[in-house]
Scaffold this motif. Structure first.
Motif, PDB file in Angstrom:
ATOM      1  N   SER A  55       0.878  -1.180   0.000  1.00 14.34           N
ATOM      2  CA  SER A  55       0.000   0.000   0.000  1.00 14.34           C
ATOM      3  C   SER A  55       0.911   1.224   0.000  1.00 14.34           C
ATOM      4  CB  SER A  55      -0.942   0.009   1.211  1.00 14.34           C
ATOM      5  OG  SER A  55      -0.216   0.123   2.418  1.00 14.34           O
ATOM      6  N   TRP A  60      -4.087   8.282  -2.374  1.00 11.25           N
ATOM      7  CA  TRP A  60      -4.925   7.379  -3.178  1.00 11.25           C
ATOM      8  C   TRP A  60      -4.119   6.535  -4.165  1.00 11.25           C
ATOM      9  CZ3 TRP A  60      -9.599   5.347  -3.759  1.00 11.25           C
ATOM     10  CH2 TRP A  60      -9.908   4.769  -4.999  1.00 11.25           C
ATOM     11  N   ASN A  62      -4.937   3.333  -7.216  1.00 11.35           N
ATOM     12  CA  ASN A  62      -5.772   2.284  -7.819  1.00 11.35           C
ATOM     13  C   ASN A  62      -4.907   1.351  -8.663  1.00 11.35           C
ATOM     14  OD1 ASN A  62      -6.608   5.010  -9.194  1.00 11.35           O
ATOM     15  ND2 ASN A  62      -7.200   3.572 -10.771  1.00 11.35           N
ATOM     16  N   ASP A 306     -12.973  -7.761  -4.462  1.00  8.96           N
ATOM     17  CA  ASP A 306     -11.847  -6.834  -4.339  1.00  8.96           C
ATOM     18  C   ASP A 306     -10.577  -7.317  -5.052  1.00  8.96           C
ATOM     19  OD1 ASP A 306     -13.062  -4.700  -2.803  1.00  8.96           O
ATOM     20  OD2 ASP A 306     -13.315  -6.214  -1.244  1.00  8.96           O
ATOM     21  N   TRP A 326      -5.560  -4.687  -8.124  1.00  9.85           N
ATOM     22  CA  TRP A 326      -5.925  -3.643  -7.155  1.00  9.85           C
ATOM     23  C   TRP A 326      -6.975  -4.261  -6.223  1.00  9.85           C
ATOM     24  CZ3 TRP A 326     -10.436   0.080  -7.985  1.00  9.85           C
ATOM     25  CH2 TRP A 326     -10.498   1.039  -6.968  1.00  9.85           C
ATOM     26  N   SER A 328      -9.531  -3.661  -4.523  1.00 11.89           N
ATOM     27  CA  SER A 328     -10.687  -2.824  -4.189  1.00 11.89           C
ATOM     28  C   SER A 328     -11.695  -2.906  -5.324  1.00 11.89           C
ATOM     29  CB  SER A 328     -10.244  -1.379  -3.928  1.00 11.89           C
ATOM     30  OG  SER A 328     -11.252  -0.672  -3.249  1.00 11.89           O
ATOM     31  N   GLY A 333     -14.557   1.950  -3.457  1.00 11.93           N
ATOM     32  CA  GLY A 333     -13.108   2.115  -3.270  1.00 11.93           C
ATOM     33  C   GLY A 333     -12.723   3.439  -2.635  1.00 11.93           C
ATOM     34  N   THR A 336     -13.577   3.557   1.678  1.00 12.42           N
ATOM     35  CA  THR A 336     -13.090   2.631   2.714  1.00 12.42           C
ATOM     36  C   THR A 336     -12.436   3.412   3.865  1.00 12.42           C
ATOM     37  OG1 THR A 336     -11.097   2.348   1.406  1.00 12.42           O
ATOM     38  CG2 THR A 336     -12.782   0.649   1.183  1.00 12.42           C
ATOM     39  N   ARG A 342      -5.195   5.147   0.863  1.00  3.85           N
ATOM     40  CA  ARG A 342      -6.360   4.324   0.537  1.00  3.85           C
ATOM     41  C   ARG A 342      -6.006   3.304  -0.548  1.00  3.85           C
ATOM     42  NH1 ARG A 342     -10.824   7.924   0.652  1.00  3.85           N
ATOM     43  NH2 ARG A 342     -11.851   7.263   2.556  1.00  3.85           N
ATOM     44  N   SER A 343      -6.265   2.071  -0.240  1.00  4.99           N
ATOM     45  CA  SER A 343      -6.127   0.907  -1.121  1.00  4.99           C
ATOM     46  C   SER A 343      -4.797   0.167  -0.992  1.00  4.99           C
ATOM     47  CB  SER A 343      -6.277   1.229  -2.602  1.00  4.99           C
ATOM     48  OG  SER A 343      -7.515   1.765  -2.870  1.00  4.99           O
ATOM     49  N   SER A 473      -8.017  -7.355   4.938  1.00  2.54           N
ATOM     50  CA  SER A 473      -8.309  -8.129   3.730  1.00  2.54           C
ATOM     51  C   SER A 473      -8.270  -9.618   4.022  1.00  2.54           C
ATOM     52  CB  SER A 473      -7.290  -7.822   2.630  1.00  2.54           C
ATOM     53  OG  SER A 473      -6.007  -8.256   3.017  1.00  2.54           O
ATOM     54  N   GLN A 488     -12.043  -7.161   0.956  1.00  6.89           N
ATOM     55  CA  GLN A 488     -11.618  -6.278   2.046  1.00  6.89           C
ATOM     56  C   GLN A 488     -12.568  -6.498   3.219  1.00  6.89           C
ATOM     57  OE1 GLN A 488     -10.222  -2.143   0.859  1.00  6.89           O
ATOM     58  NE2 GLN A 488     -11.586  -2.658  -0.825  1.00  6.89           N
TER      59      GLN A 488
END
Ligand code: FRU
Length: 529
Positions: A55, A60, A62, A306, A326, A328, A333, A336, A342-343, A473, A488
């Motif tokens: 991560s 952010w 994706n 996800d 990815w 998510s 997405g 969360t 994020r992600s 996850s 997730q």
């Protein structure tokens, strides 16, 4: 704008322009609620922070982009917006790994320019310097990506997605965009013309490009990565079409019997069998110009909600086809409950082709993830209950006899959150239920249904179950990835109790905690903040 994902993209772009977010924020700055922990005790220790999945430090992320192996290093680029934890003007983030387990953050590789944001794409090593960007002694890495021009989209034009290239002469550390961009212009291709995957095709001695144009894929070839010749289309009215086609990938794979087939991955959003985003695949032939398949049935890489926009590494030996997705779904997405990032990505997974009545793909985490783990064998009965503080960050494995009978796995904690995974012999399908699994109300699309997967099993005596949990996850693999569900999950407290209820005795039950890959004294990469 008939397709939901485009609406999401456009609304996001529009709200960006309307709020003037880019202007209001200091370049590269992060807001207070997105403070990154820099001290050794809290770095990568935020609630829900994946400990052995990739991560970004903050902001952010994706799709994975530009997966390529070069000079003993795996490169992971990714769709990245370094100013917020929501999707925005896209950059390519970058990380490298020597083993597909531990990752090193690198500076942002590609930033938006006057031609547009930098959407998804791929990277190759131009070993023969066909592009002329490097030399025989120092071959260039070449990336192809989609330019998404938000101003043109705002102005109501339909040709705002084109394909551009960039090259690196220092093993991916810095990139120069080609001054002849775009190399594939958008002439009557419509609004969804994107996600180029390029690769070297040995048989025709050409570079091949596959990209998507709305409801189908297009194939091109080239001798120099700059001038591309259109060859063929694939996919109109074939496979799932509940949403726009995205992120294609095309590669050869051999079955256990040594038969070679070509596999085409197509991500689709919405229209996945369990809602929102998902990745379908086709098994067929590719002659250097055209992909064809007799396949009529829809096939999906992962039945969980996800795993999206996954692609495979270029420049690995052909029997090592490694995939990252990815972890998510565009349905939720951006909602969360994580901060300051994020992600996350799925674990890197090895793809294998099998043939039973028909061809199917399996995907299972690469050996590097499990090879040094210390497994502890646990009790084996029809009904199992284990309390273990490592359960939330572990690999759990067991076997059951075939033909498979009903069973149910329950992860729970003292906050009464429960996550269920089960199998119904009557329906011959697996299911994953995260409805009561903790925080779910950040989106009404997150836990609105039980996910199901038709059972695809291998011809082995016993069914092997393997589960990877990592803070937020769960990746559920049956028979080495013949059936897969990735989801997730945000329990209010870490799961510490595991129950297995089964009609048949559970055997070979073992558990290994998986240590964090994010060292507490890990150097913070300031250029990414
Ligand atoms: C898939 C996708 C791609 C696009 C990128 C934009 O998730 O929509 O089609 O290139 O994300 O970030």
């Amino acid at each position: 704008m008939t397709i939901c994902r485009n609406l999401v993209l456009c609304l996001t772009i529009t709200s960006f322009l309307a709020l003037g977010c880019k202007e209001n924020k200091k370049e590269g700055a992060i807001t207070n609620d997105m403070e990154i922990a820099t001290d050794s005790t809290s770095y990568y220790k935020e609630p829900y922070r994946p400990q052995y999945h990739f991560s970004p430090e903050a902001h952010w992320m994706n799709d994975p982009n530009g997966l390529v192996f070069y000079k003993d290093t795996y490169h992971l680029f990714y769709q990245y917006y370094p100013e917020d934890t929501k999707w925005g003007p896209m950059h390519w983030g970058h990380a490298t790994s020597k083993n597909l387990r531990e990752w090193t953050h690198k500076p942002v590789a590609l930033e938006p320019d006057s031609l547009g944001y930098i959407f998804s794409g791929s990277a190759v090593v131009d070993l023969k310097n066909t592009s002329g960007f490097g030399s025989a002694e120092n071959p260039p890495m070449v990336a192809m990506f989609t330019y998404h021009n938000a101003e043109m989209a705002e102005a109501g034009r339909t040709d705002y997605q084109t394909q551009g290239i960039a090259y690196s002469l220092d093993d991916g550390d810095s990139w120069t965009k080609y001054d002849g961009n775009p190399v594939v212009p958008n002439i009557d291709q419509g609004i969804d013309f994107r996600d180029p995957k390029i690769f070297w095709h040995e048989a025709s001695q050409k570079w091949i490009l596959i990209l998507v144009a709305g409801d189908h894929a297009q194939i091109y070839n080239s001798t120099d990565l700059k001038k591309w010749n259109y060859l063929s289309d694939f996919g109109q009215k074939i496979g799932a079409h509940g949403g726009v086609w995205e992120c294609p990938d095309l590669f050869p794979l051999k079955t256990e019997a040594g038969e070679e087939k070509w596999v085409l991955l197509i991500s689709i959003n919405p229209g996945a069998p369990n809602g929102g985003s998902g990745t379908q695949y086709f098994v067929g032939e590719f002659d250097g110009k055209k992909f064809t398949t007799p396949q009529t049935e829809e096939k999906w890489i992962d039945w969980g909600r996800d795993n999206y926009a996954g692609i495979t590494f270029n420049n690995l030996p052909e029997d090592r086809r490694i995939f990252i997705g990815w972890m998510s779904n565009w349905n939720y997405g951006e909602q969360t409950p994580t901060s300051p990032w994020r992600s996350a990505m799925t674990l890197p997974r090895k793809l294998q082709l099998h043939k039973k009545e028909d061809y199917f793909l399996s995907n299972y985490p690469v050996q590097a993830i499990t090879e040094n783990l210390s497994y502890k064998s646990l009790q084996t009965e029809t009904s199992v209950r284990i309390e273990n503080d490592s359960l939330n960050q572990a690999n759990i494995q067991f076997t059951l006899p075939k033909p498979l009978q009903d069973f149910r796995i329950i992860f729970t904690n003292n906050a009464k959150d429960s996550l269920f995974i089960g199998y119904s012999a009557k329906l011959n399908r697996f299911n994953l239920d995260r409805i009561g699994s903790g925080k779910t109300n950040f989106s009404d699309k997150f836990a609105n249904r039980i996910m199901t997967a038709p059972a695809q099993l291998q011809n082995t005596d016993r069914t092997a179950i393997s589960i990877f949990t990592d803070q937020s996850s769960i990746e559920f693999f049956v028979d080495q990835g013949a059936t897969v569900m990735t989801a997730q999950v945000f329990p209010q407290k870490p799961f510490t109790i595991l129950k297995i209820e089964s009609e048949e005795p559970v055997k070979n039950l073992k558990l290994a905690p998986i240590p964090s890959i994010w060292k507490t004294n890990y150097p913070i990469n300031k250029s990414n903040l």
